[in-house]
Design a protein around this motif. Structure first.
Motif, PDB file in Angstrom:
ATOM      1  N   PRO A   1       5.213  -0.374   8.652  1.00 24.97           N
ATOM      2  CA  PRO A   1       5.283   0.971   8.080  1.00 24.97           C
ATOM      3  C   PRO A   1       6.578   1.164   7.292  1.00 24.97           C
ATOM      4  CG  PRO A   1       4.578   1.080  10.369  1.00 24.97           C
ATOM      5  CD  PRO A   1       5.012  -0.331  10.120  1.00 24.97           C
ATOM      6  N   PHE A   2       6.488   1.808   6.140  1.00 23.33           N
ATOM      7  CA  PHE A   2       7.641   2.083   5.287  1.00 23.33           C
ATOM      8  C   PHE A   2       7.843   3.588   5.232  1.00 23.33           C
ATOM      9  CE2 PHE A   2       9.842   2.742   1.253  1.00 23.33           C
ATOM     10  CZ  PHE A   2      10.825   1.761   1.292  1.00 23.33           C
ATOM     11  N   THR A   3       9.020   4.064   5.632  1.00 29.55           N
ATOM     12  CA  THR A   3       9.285   5.496   5.783  1.00 29.55           C
ATOM     13  C   THR A   3      10.383   5.970   4.834  1.00 29.55           C
ATOM     14  OG1 THR A   3      10.998   5.186   7.464  1.00 29.55           O
ATOM     15  CG2 THR A   3       8.694   5.296   8.234  1.00 29.55           C
ATOM     16  N   VAL A   4      10.599   7.282   4.837  1.00 33.91           N
ATOM     17  CA  VAL A   4      11.684   7.850   4.036  1.00 33.91           C
ATOM     18  C   VAL A   4      13.035   7.299   4.501  1.00 33.91           C
ATOM     19  CG1 VAL A   4      12.932   9.995   3.528  1.00 33.91           C
ATOM     20  CG2 VAL A   4      10.443   9.953   3.380  1.00 33.91           C
ATOM     21  N   LYS A   5      13.161   7.049   5.788  1.00 30.79           N
ATOM     22  CA  LYS A   5      14.403   6.443   6.297  1.00 30.79           C
ATOM     23  C   LYS A   5      14.630   5.080   5.659  1.00 30.79           C
ATOM     24  CE  LYS A   5      16.899   5.345  10.559  1.00 30.79           C
ATOM     25  NZ  LYS A   5      16.858   5.365  12.046  1.00 30.79           N
ATOM     26  N   ASP A   6      13.561   4.291   5.518  1.00 33.06           N
ATOM     27  CA  ASP A   6      13.675   2.983   4.870  1.00 33.06           C
ATOM     28  C   ASP A   6      14.056   3.132   3.402  1.00 33.06           C
ATOM     29  OD1 ASP A   6      12.899   1.530   7.188  1.00 33.06           O
ATOM     30  OD2 ASP A   6      10.810   2.046   6.781  1.00 33.06           O
ATOM     31  N   LEU A   7      13.604   4.212   2.794  1.00 36.47           N
ATOM     32  CA  LEU A   7      13.928   4.468   1.387  1.00 36.47           C
ATOM     33  C   LEU A   7      15.386   4.892   1.233  1.00 36.47           C
ATOM     34  CD1 LEU A   7      12.376   4.427  -1.330  1.00 36.47           C
ATOM     35  CD2 LEU A   7      11.862   6.857  -0.970  1.00 36.47           C
TER      36      LEU A   7
ATOM     37  N   GLU B   1       0.848  -1.199   0.000  1.00 37.51           N
ATOM     38  CA  GLU B   1       0.000   0.000   0.000  1.00 37.51           C
ATOM     39  C   GLU B   1       0.881   1.246   0.000  1.00 37.51           C
ATOM     40  OE1 GLU B   1      -3.591   2.071   2.648  1.00 37.51           O
ATOM     41  OE2 GLU B   1      -2.669   0.187   3.290  1.00 37.51           O
ATOM     42  N   VAL B   2       0.547   2.186  -0.874  1.00 35.28           N
ATOM     43  CA  VAL B   2       1.275   3.452  -0.959  1.00 35.28           C
ATOM     44  C   VAL B   2       0.346   4.583  -0.531  1.00 35.28           C
ATOM     45  CG1 VAL B   2       2.410   5.092  -2.516  1.00 35.28           C
ATOM     46  CG2 VAL B   2       2.793   2.631  -2.797  1.00 35.28           C
ATOM     47  N   LEU B   3       0.813   5.420   0.400  1.00 32.02           N
ATOM     48  CA  LEU B   3       0.022   6.534   0.915  1.00 32.02           C
ATOM     49  C   LEU B   3       0.467   7.876   0.347  1.00 32.02           C
ATOM     50  CD1 LEU B   3      -0.036   5.500   4.691  1.00 32.02           C
ATOM     51  CD2 LEU B   3      -1.792   5.051   2.967  1.00 32.02           C
ATOM     52  N   TRP B   4       1.692   7.964  -0.094  1.00 30.03           N
ATOM     53  CA  TRP B   4       2.299   9.239  -0.506  1.00 30.03           C
ATOM     54  C   TRP B   4       1.772   9.664  -1.872  1.00 30.03           C
ATOM     55  CZ3 TRP B   4       4.737  12.524   2.446  1.00 30.03           C
ATOM     56  CH2 TRP B   4       5.550  13.515   1.904  1.00 30.03           C
ATOM     57  N   ARG B   5       1.314  10.924  -1.942  1.00 27.54           N
ATOM     58  CA  ARG B   5       0.790  11.476  -3.192  1.00 27.54           C
ATOM     59  C   ARG B   5       1.775  12.500  -3.773  1.00 27.54           C
ATOM     60  NH1 ARG B   5      -4.895  11.512  -3.929  1.00 27.54           N
ATOM     61  NH2 ARG B   5      -4.937  13.786  -4.208  1.00 27.54           N
ATOM     62  N   ARG B   6       1.309  13.287  -4.704  1.00 35.77           N
ATOM     63  CA  ARG B   6       2.119  14.332  -5.328  1.00 35.77           C
ATOM     64  C   ARG B   6       1.568  15.702  -4.941  1.00 35.77           C
ATOM     65  NH1 ARG B   6       2.539   9.684  -8.053  1.00 35.77           N
ATOM     66  NH2 ARG B   6       4.243   9.414  -9.539  1.00 35.77           N
ATOM     67  N   VAL B   7       2.361  16.757  -5.179  1.00 34.96           N
ATOM     68  CA  VAL B   7       1.875  18.107  -4.902  1.00 34.96           C
ATOM     69  C   VAL B   7       2.246  19.051  -6.041  1.00 34.96           C
ATOM     70  CG1 VAL B   7       1.979  17.853  -2.385  1.00 34.96           C
ATOM     71  CG2 VAL B   7       3.938  18.834  -3.601  1.00 34.96           C
ATOM     72  N   LEU B   8       1.489  20.136  -6.121  1.00 36.22           N
ATOM     73  CA  LEU B   8       1.720  21.186  -7.110  1.00 36.22           C
ATOM     74  C   LEU B   8       1.143  22.467  -6.539  1.00 36.22           C
ATOM     75  CD1 LEU B   8       2.778  21.489 -10.086  1.00 36.22           C
ATOM     76  CD2 LEU B   8       0.387  21.296 -10.801  1.00 36.22           C
ATOM     77  N   ASP B   9       1.847  23.588  -6.667  1.00 30.88           N
ATOM     78  CA  ASP B   9       1.363  24.848  -6.103  1.00 30.88           C
ATOM     79  C   ASP B   9       0.478  25.603  -7.090  1.00 30.88           C
ATOM     80  OD1 ASP B   9       1.106  26.627  -3.982  1.00 30.88           O
ATOM     81  OD2 ASP B   9       2.652  27.953  -4.794  1.00 30.88           O
ATOM     82  N   ILE B  10      -0.456  24.877  -7.664  1.00 28.80           N
ATOM     83  CA  ILE B  10      -1.411  25.432  -8.624  1.00 28.80           C
ATOM     84  C   ILE B  10      -2.760  24.778  -8.345  1.00 28.80           C
ATOM     85  CG2 ILE B  10      -2.068  25.492 -11.078  1.00 28.80           C
ATOM     86  CD1 ILE B  10       0.920  25.528 -11.752  1.00 28.80           C
TER      87      ILE B  10
ATOM     88  N   ILE C   1      11.902  14.335   8.437  1.00 25.14           N
ATOM     89  CA  ILE C   1      11.869  13.802   7.078  1.00 25.14           C
ATOM     90  C   ILE C   1      12.050  12.287   7.094  1.00 25.14           C
ATOM     91  CG2 ILE C   1      13.149  13.732   4.893  1.00 25.14           C
ATOM     92  CD1 ILE C   1      13.632  16.762   5.269  1.00 25.14           C
ATOM     93  N   GLU C   2      12.980  11.810   7.901  1.00 26.43           N
ATOM     94  CA  GLU C   2      13.197  10.360   8.016  1.00 26.43           C
ATOM     95  C   GLU C   2      11.918   9.629   8.421  1.00 26.43           C
ATOM     96  OE1 GLU C   2      16.331   9.763  10.818  1.00 26.43           O
ATOM     97  OE2 GLU C   2      17.888   9.743   9.254  1.00 26.43           O
ATOM     98  N   ASN C   3      11.115  10.273   9.267  1.00 20.87           N
ATOM     99  CA  ASN C   3       9.945   9.602   9.843  1.00 20.87           C
ATOM    100  C   ASN C   3       8.692   9.662   8.981  1.00 20.87           C
ATOM    101  OD1 ASN C   3      11.412   8.900  12.096  1.00 20.87           O
ATOM    102  ND2 ASN C   3      10.759  10.677  13.305  1.00 20.87           N
ATOM    103  N   ILE C   4       8.753  10.308   7.820  1.00 24.59           N
ATOM    104  CA  ILE C   4       7.568  10.399   6.959  1.00 24.59           C
ATOM    105  C   ILE C   4       7.095   9.003   6.564  1.00 24.59           C
ATOM    106  CG2 ILE C   4       6.713  11.132   4.696  1.00 24.59           C
ATOM    107  CD1 ILE C   4       8.624  13.520   4.873  1.00 24.59           C
ATOM    108  N   LEU C   5       5.815   8.737   6.787  1.00 25.14           N
ATOM    109  CA  LEU C   5       5.209   7.449   6.419  1.00 25.14           C
ATOM    110  C   LEU C   5       4.820   7.479   4.943  1.00 25.14           C
ATOM    111  CD1 LEU C   5       3.985   4.680   7.284  1.00 25.14           C
ATOM    112  CD2 LEU C   5       1.854   5.935   7.757  1.00 25.14           C
ATOM    113  N   LEU C   6       5.371   6.543   4.174  1.00 26.55           N
ATOM    114  CA  LEU C   6       5.102   6.479   2.740  1.00 26.55           C
ATOM    115  C   LEU C   6       4.100   5.391   2.379  1.00 26.55           C
ATOM    116  CD1 LEU C   6       8.768   6.855   1.437  1.00 26.55           C
ATOM    117  CD2 LEU C   6       7.053   8.649   1.729  1.00 26.55           C
ATOM    118  N   GLY C   7       4.038   4.344   3.183  1.00 22.53           N
ATOM    119  CA  GLY C   7       3.132   3.240   2.888  1.00 22.53           C
ATOM    120  C   GLY C   7       3.420   2.070   3.816  1.00 22.53           C
ATOM    121  N   TYR C   8       3.000   0.894   3.401  1.00 18.87           N
ATOM    122  CA  TYR C   8       3.177  -0.311   4.213  1.00 18.87           C
ATOM    123  C   TYR C   8       3.733  -1.441   3.351  1.00 18.87           C
ATOM    124  CZ  TYR C   8       0.278   2.146   7.590  1.00 18.87           C
ATOM    125  OH  TYR C   8      -0.216   3.092   8.468  1.00 18.87           O
ATOM    126  N   THR C   9       4.612  -2.238   3.953  1.00 14.35           N
ATOM    127  CA  THR C   9       5.167  -3.392   3.251  1.00 14.35           C
ATOM    128  C   THR C   9       4.133  -4.513   3.194  1.00 14.35           C
ATOM    129  OG1 THR C   9       6.049  -4.412   5.253  1.00 14.35           O
ATOM    130  CG2 THR C   9       7.465  -2.794   4.135  1.00 14.35           C
TER     131      THR C   9
END
Length: 555
Positions: free
Chosen positions: A231-237, A159-168, A218-226
């Protein structure tokens, strides 16, 4: 009267070195972005708590045209300076989405602006671009990780939780499918875009207390689950260092000036209806270290911005305001008094009286935090003395300080009454420790119940099946100690944007929960609120242009 941009152009700006000198900041600590803007080195934030007085500017529930908190905040700094006080305003940076969408700008208005307003409203020092790039760099690296481990039964993600962003503002990007066009383009997946002020990176930048704290978050940001449910984080990445590098310059607060050349820190820009709505802790601390009085604001009405300022920002940073200013307008009061939005400029004393219930609710809520409150009446040219006197007399009956602000048309001279009231009130009433709405030890459901009942006046708050799934994960992994950040409409205490006034005893439902383990907040999404806004039928972009050597259309 001239337009905002005409007023801004008419003012001869001082070199930023002079503005820094006023604040006691050595030139050696500046990183110049042209003649009139500079980033300030983090060494200018003392390790001991600064002694300056912190003043929060918040508002009653706003109309679609707003209430004018930024204009009041800047005007108050100007008025303070005219009283001989060392005052600094600390504000958020504008987002391109609203600037080219509905608002046209967010740098104050009239003769109470931060300058150079064109640069502040547009690319400024590139902070928003850095945040957007850092967020989407994580997305690209995560997509690559998934692609490279697509046949790995152990390291793959379920499962992936992280989306994208745009300042528009772009409603078409709220929900998208990526990876189409064959395996060479990645793995097809559902995704979507939020606006950059809703990015967890934005929240992290604004809540970080140091460079080290930024890296940790930043390391602790949750990105999804294995696939095993871990929990899979930026640190894991393994890319926290790279993302931190992208944000090194953005982390430094930005120094600019007002229309009357007082110092202004402008840094960070989360929205209060979808995020926590405050400028950065680092900029606030830096302002406190270089002023007697630091004036800051929190977005939208006090039920959103001020609540999050206290429960999230102040709790994280150990801040406690000496005073809170509640901004009101006749247009806002009349709207909450049942007056048709097309008739808000017409005299209507009875409509004002009825709308005072909304003012009273916010005063009551702010008092629940232990705050001393005064009311700043933001006066417009169409306002009548009779209507203003109704508000003044009502505040007097409550024992609440009241001052009329005309900084929009008169600059600092129009904020002298408010500035004197602030100085007198702080001198007379010593600040008290903050009382938070909920303890951090409570569960997310308990925090939501306390907030819904105490601040919104709701009868109940429930969680959808989707939200309950997230709550179970939060409890399992110990994330329920985080404060909550409610994403809901700014136009009502309820989740119904048309329920004006002082509505009570309504039911709320949390339809989704966003887990921000890096920012260390749990976002509860209520109602139909979108984290990626759309554009109006006639966006402000249709009026922005470069004509005869000048930018036009910003406000």
């Amino acid at each position: 009267m001239k337009t905002d941009i005409e007023i801004a152009r008419s003012i001869a700006l001082k070199p930023i070195d002079e503005i820094a000198n006023q604040a006691g900041i050595p030139v050696g600590s500046l990183e110049h972005h042209g003649k009139h803007i500079a980033k300030v080195d983090l060494s200018e934030i003392p390790s001991t708590p600064p002694s300056g007085k912190l003043i929060l500017v918040t508002a009653i529930t706003p109309t679609k045209a707003g209430i004018g908190k930024t204009t009041v905040s800047i005007g108050l700094a100007l008025g303070m300076a005219r009283l001989g006080k060392r005052a600094v305003v600390a504000l958020r940076e504008p987002s391109l989405g609203p600037c080219f969408g509905q608002k046209g700008g967010a740098a104050g208005g009239g003769y109470a602006q931060v300058l150079p307003m064109e640069k502040i409203n547009l690319h400024f020092t590139g902070d928003f671009h850095a945040i957007t790039s850092a967020h989407n760099m994580i997305t690209a690296l995560l997509d690559n990780y998934i692609y490279q481990n697509r046949n790995n039964p152990i390291d793959g993600l379920s499962e992936v939780l992280w989306r994208r962003v745009l300042d528009i503002n772009d409603r078409a990007l709220r929900e998208v499918v990526t990876g189409l066009g064959g395996s060479v383009n990645g793995i097809p997946a559902e995704s979507g875009f939020d606006i950059t002020p809703a990015s967890e990176i934005m929240a992290i930048l604004c809540l970080a207390t140091s460079l080290e704290d930024l890296r940790r978050r930043i390391e602790n940001i949750l990105l999804g689950y294995t696939k095993s449910g871990t929990p899979f984080t930026v640190k894991d990445l393994g890319v926290a260092g790279a993302i931190t590098v992208l944000l090194l310059d953005a982390l430094k607060p930005n120094l600019a000036q007002t229309t009357e050349h007082t110092p202004a820190f402008i840094h960070g820009g989360p929205f209060a209806n979808i995020a926590h709505g405050c400028n950065s802790i680092l900029a606030t601390r830096m302002a406190l270290a270089h002023s007697e009085y630091t004036i800051t604001e929190a977005g939208f009405g006090a039920d959103l911005g001020a609540e999050k300022f206290y429960n999230i920002k102040c709790r994280t940073a150990g801040l406690s305001p000496a005073l809170t200013i509640l901004v009101a307008t006749l247009g806002g009061l009349k709207m909450h008094g049942g007056v048709d939005e097309k008739e808000l400029k017409a005299p209507n004393v009875e409509g004002v009286r009825k709308g005072l219930a909304n003012l009273d609710r916010h005063i009551e809520n702010l008092g629940s935090f232990g705050q001393t409150v005064i009311v700043a009446f933001n006066r417009f040219a169409t306002d009548s003395d009779e209507e203003i006197e109704v508000v003044r007399a009502h505040c007097a009956s409550l024992g609440i300080g009241f001052a009329v602000n005309t900084a929009f048309s008169e600059g600092g001279a129009g904020a002298l009454e408010l500035a004197q009231l602030v100085v007198d009130t702080i001198g007379r009433e010593p600040s008290k420790p903050l009382t938070f709405t909920y303890p951090l030890e409570a569960s997310i459901e308990e925090k939501a119940q306390l907030l819904a009942r105490k601040i919104y006046g709701a009868r109940s708050i429930t969680f959808s099946a989707k939200a309950k799934k997230q709550l179970a994960r939060i409890s399992t992994h110990g994330w329920d100690r985080f404060p909550i950040c409610v994403a809901k409409t700014q136009y009502s205490f309820s989740e119904d944007p048309t329920a004006y006034g002082s509505v009570r005893d309504f039911d709320l439902e949390v339809r989704d929960v966003v887990i921000n383990t890096g920012a260390e907040v749990i976002v509860l999404v209520l109602g139909t609120l979108m984290r990626m806004p759309g554009l109006p039928k006639s966006p402000q972009a249709q009026r922005i242009d470069f004509i005869n050597g000048f930018i036009e259309g910003l406000s």
